[in-house]
Design an enzyme around this catalytic site. Sequence first.
Site, PDB file in Angstrom:
ATOM      1  N   PHE A   8       0.845  -1.200   0.000  1.00 34.89           N
ATOM      2  CA  PHE A   8       0.000   0.000   0.000  1.00 34.89           C
ATOM      3  C   PHE A   8       0.878   1.248   0.000  1.00 34.89           C
ATOM      4  O   PHE A   8       0.768   2.130   0.833  1.00 34.89           O
ATOM      5  CB  PHE A   8      -0.951  -0.032   1.217  1.00 34.89           C
ATOM      6  CG  PHE A   8      -2.167   0.838   1.053  1.00 34.89           C
ATOM      7  CD1 PHE A   8      -2.935   0.787  -0.102  1.00 34.89           C
ATOM      8  CD2 PHE A   8      -2.550   1.710   2.054  1.00 34.89           C
ATOM      9  CE1 PHE A   8      -4.052   1.590  -0.262  1.00 34.89           C
ATOM     10  CE2 PHE A   8      -3.666   2.518   1.919  1.00 34.89           C
ATOM     11  CZ  PHE A   8      -4.424   2.454   0.752  1.00 34.89           C
ATOM     12  N   THR A  95       3.756  -4.897  -3.896  1.00 33.16           N
ATOM     13  CA  THR A  95       4.906  -4.762  -2.983  1.00 33.16           C
ATOM     14  C   THR A  95       6.161  -4.474  -3.814  1.00 33.16           C
ATOM     15  O   THR A  95       6.170  -4.612  -5.041  1.00 33.16           O
ATOM     16  CB  THR A  95       5.110  -6.008  -2.099  1.00 33.16           C
ATOM     17  OG1 THR A  95       5.406  -7.131  -2.911  1.00 33.16           O
ATOM     18  CG2 THR A  95       3.886  -6.301  -1.241  1.00 33.16           C
ATOM     19  N   VAL A 151       5.735  -2.800 -17.164  1.00 32.04           N
ATOM     20  CA  VAL A 151       6.571  -2.154 -18.195  1.00 32.04           C
ATOM     21  C   VAL A 151       5.845  -0.901 -18.682  1.00 32.04           C
ATOM     22  O   VAL A 151       4.694  -0.988 -19.119  1.00 32.04           O
ATOM     23  CB  VAL A 151       6.818  -3.095 -19.398  1.00 32.04           C
ATOM     24  CG1 VAL A 151       7.711  -2.417 -20.437  1.00 32.04           C
ATOM     25  CG2 VAL A 151       7.419  -4.416 -18.947  1.00 32.04           C
ATOM     26  N   GLY A 153       4.756   1.741 -16.979  1.00 26.50           N
ATOM     27  CA  GLY A 153       3.784   2.389 -16.087  1.00 26.50           C
ATOM     28  C   GLY A 153       2.401   2.362 -16.709  1.00 26.50           C
ATOM     29  O   GLY A 153       1.832   1.301 -16.943  1.00 26.50           O
ATOM     30  N   GLY A 205      12.839  12.636  -5.998  1.00 29.66           N
ATOM     31  CA  GLY A 205      12.165  11.393  -5.600  1.00 29.66           C
ATOM     32  C   GLY A 205      12.070  10.366  -6.710  1.00 29.66           C
ATOM     33  O   GLY A 205      11.260   9.441  -6.646  1.00 29.66           O
ATOM     34  N   LYS A 223      12.351  -5.419 -16.906  1.00 29.09           N
ATOM     35  CA  LYS A 223      11.313  -5.095 -17.899  1.00 29.09           C
ATOM     36  C   LYS A 223      11.612  -5.786 -19.225  1.00 29.09           C
ATOM     37  O   LYS A 223      10.699  -6.260 -19.925  1.00 29.09           O
ATOM     38  CB  LYS A 223      11.222  -3.577 -18.071  1.00 29.09           C
ATOM     39  CG  LYS A 223      10.673  -2.888 -16.827  1.00 29.09           C
ATOM     40  CD  LYS A 223      10.909  -1.396 -16.851  1.00 29.09           C
ATOM     41  CE  LYS A 223      10.339  -0.719 -15.615  1.00 29.09           C
ATOM     42  NZ  LYS A 223      10.808   0.649 -15.428  1.00 29.09           N
TER      43      LYS A 223
HETATM   44  N1  HSE Z   1      12.606   3.234 -11.224  1.00 31.29           N
HETATM   45  C1  HSE Z   1      11.729   3.016 -12.311  1.00 31.29           C
HETATM   46  C2  HSE Z   1      12.054   4.017 -13.426  1.00 31.29           C
HETATM   47  C3  HSE Z   1      10.298   3.142 -11.853  1.00 31.29           C
HETATM   48  O1  HSE Z   1      12.801   4.946 -13.167  1.00 31.29           O
HETATM   49  O2  HSE Z   1      11.598   3.846 -14.543  1.00 31.29           O
HETATM   50  C4  HSE Z   1       9.300   2.477 -12.748  1.00 31.29           C
HETATM   51  O3  HSE Z   1       9.483   1.098 -12.858  1.00 31.29           O
END
Ligand code: HSE
Length: 336
Positions: A8, A95, A151, A153, A205, A223
């Site tokens: 979460f 998770t 893959v 997002g 971030g 990926k």
């Molecule tokens: N750390 C990954 C990126 C996050 O920067 O693409 C998404 O999987």
Amino acid sequence: MRIILCGFGVIGQSLVKLFDFRSEDLYAKYGLKPRIVGVVDSKGSAVDQSGLEFNKLVEIKKKFGTVKNYANTKNTMSGIDMLKNIEADVLIETTVSNYKDAEPGMTHITTAMKKGLHVISVNKGPLALAFPSLMELATYNQVMLKFSGTVGGGTPILDYAKNSLSGERITAFSGILNGTTNYILSNMSTGLSFDEALKDAKERGYVEADESLDLDGLDAAAKLVILANWIMGMKVTMPDVNCTGIRKVSKEDIKKAAKNNCAIKLIASCNKELVVEPKEVSNDDPLCVNGTLNAITFTSEHSGTQTIIGKGAGGMETASSILRDLLDIRQEIAKT
Ligand code: HSE
């Protein structure tokens, strides 16, 4: 549809917010009524067979840092116990990806499938380490295993290659699959050193808690493995990827590339072999996107090459891919 949500964090919370503000039209348009019967985070859990309240879940998490305080009696049921004891239709696994043993996601997913739950995973670890056997387990238990958000997002890279190019033979693909390293390399091309660009990415971030996942190419490799299994029918796992990250890319490499009208990008490619490595890419190539964007070019036998570009991360974006998977499951169930 009764859902158990394991994990979460940003994605899980975005999903619950999405369910909350889309609840009316999800039901009106798709007949989908998501009912979250259990949520587990790293500190505890919340359970209600009649459905947990979406906004209360988000509020409690914000206030206490865990869903454990949802009810008066603090619930410490583990994800595995929840999956074994609470009736549900779908596990949504969010998770953290772990490429050493894929836990706790791996046990969540296998426990759920053995119990007959369909699974949506945005956790890449289990798929990167055991894609072929997880697919077999899903088939054996006659459940669906979906993973659109692993893959790209919210960008439907897997669906595009699998469904929009159906009938085609994809012969190769290559792409920028990690937004963080793309952001760092893009900033280095404006004159920043690797350390300065990394610091900036951290402040924003973007960098994973374990920075090695981004910087050493593990996230891109995971990926790549998922794409190779799903699209090319290869039966491969993480050790099959020849992987080099971006730590050794210098300002000089970037300058040299610029002289050739190129930029250095961390490219994941599948052309017989699976490789992740920093490469010069022409500034004129559609693949040459900047910032945190992802891009992937598919080469097909008859239709040539196509490039998809989009955001590869983000809570709401990834939550939208979970919603797509959930709607697919809903539609498949409705057919039977
Ligand atoms: N750390 C990954 C990126 C996050 O920067 O693409 C998404 O999987």
